[in-house]
Scaffold this motif. Sequence first.
Motif: not given
Length: 352
Positions: A313-319
């Motif tokens: 959905x276009x949102x990058x978070x940190x694993x």
Amino acid sequence: MTRTREADPTLYDLHHHGDAEVGPGLVDLAVNVRAGTPPTWLRECLTASLGDLAAYPDPTAATAAVAARHGRPESEVVPTAGGAEGFVLLARALRPRHAVVVHPQFTEPEAALRAAGHEVDRVVLDQGDPHGDLTLDPDAVPASADLVVVGNPTNPSSVRHPAAVLATLARPGRTLVVDEAFIDTAPGEPDSLAERRDLPGLVVLRSLTKTWGLAGLRVGYALAPAELARALRAAAPRWSVSTPALVALEACSTEGARAEADHAARIVKADRDHLVATLEKLPGLEVRGTPAASFVLVRTPGRSDVRERLRERGLAVRRGDTFPGLDVEHVRIAVRSSDITDHLVATLREIL
């Protein structure tokens, strides 16, 4: 609750960092660099420094500026090519018999120690307790440890440990390394040990990356007892810190720059409070610990797909599963403006 466990370096990708999560078309919630940086005045300082590139870098002015900022002798200041180089220099300069890294935290300290041939034990906070607050119990650190590394505030938990608690870890015969890369993301830099010269073996590492938006410049510094500072300088390549980086270090140590950083920290705090308040309303999501920096660690019990669903959905978070002590149910979210936060939370609500 904390406990010590034997470290298996193959279980985690210690070299994975937030920059690997971002990409074209993605809103960056993975990298903890303040948005809208570097400011115009700092860009102008860096541009002006380009006229001096024919000469070799001279750290004298930058070292003096940092020393004056922290009330320390210049002999106790070591400019570094980013905070990460400080961990490499320590790994080269020291010969620990029992190195301990407190996790979950930034993984480069352990990676640097292992690359230099040192064995590393881990103290894993709240190991096996997904509801723990990720605070440090100093009694969990083995008395035999002659090198202890801890972050404050800690990446990725955003937990800030009280200075008094960290100070109890210092003792003769031990090097205590406190990574304060995110300390200036809180107003007033609470719980910093940067000006403590009375604690034996204390090394404080700082970075200009997060607040000033200088990840690509690579600039930071170490504060250490003079003898250890000499050893760190000896372990570094000649001229490893560039002229523009040294100019930035000097410029960001002024009273005016510190006031600007403190103002920015107040904005970060307000945006973080909004992020935490909205996240805590979501069913199926838990905020770990008490966030005190420019990012928040969350857990989605029973869900290992949240990061990928957000990415779609276009949102990058940190694993989170590359940090020792965490798993695929964890992600780290950078603090951003309220409109971005509201979009993130609305998307999370749909996913969860």
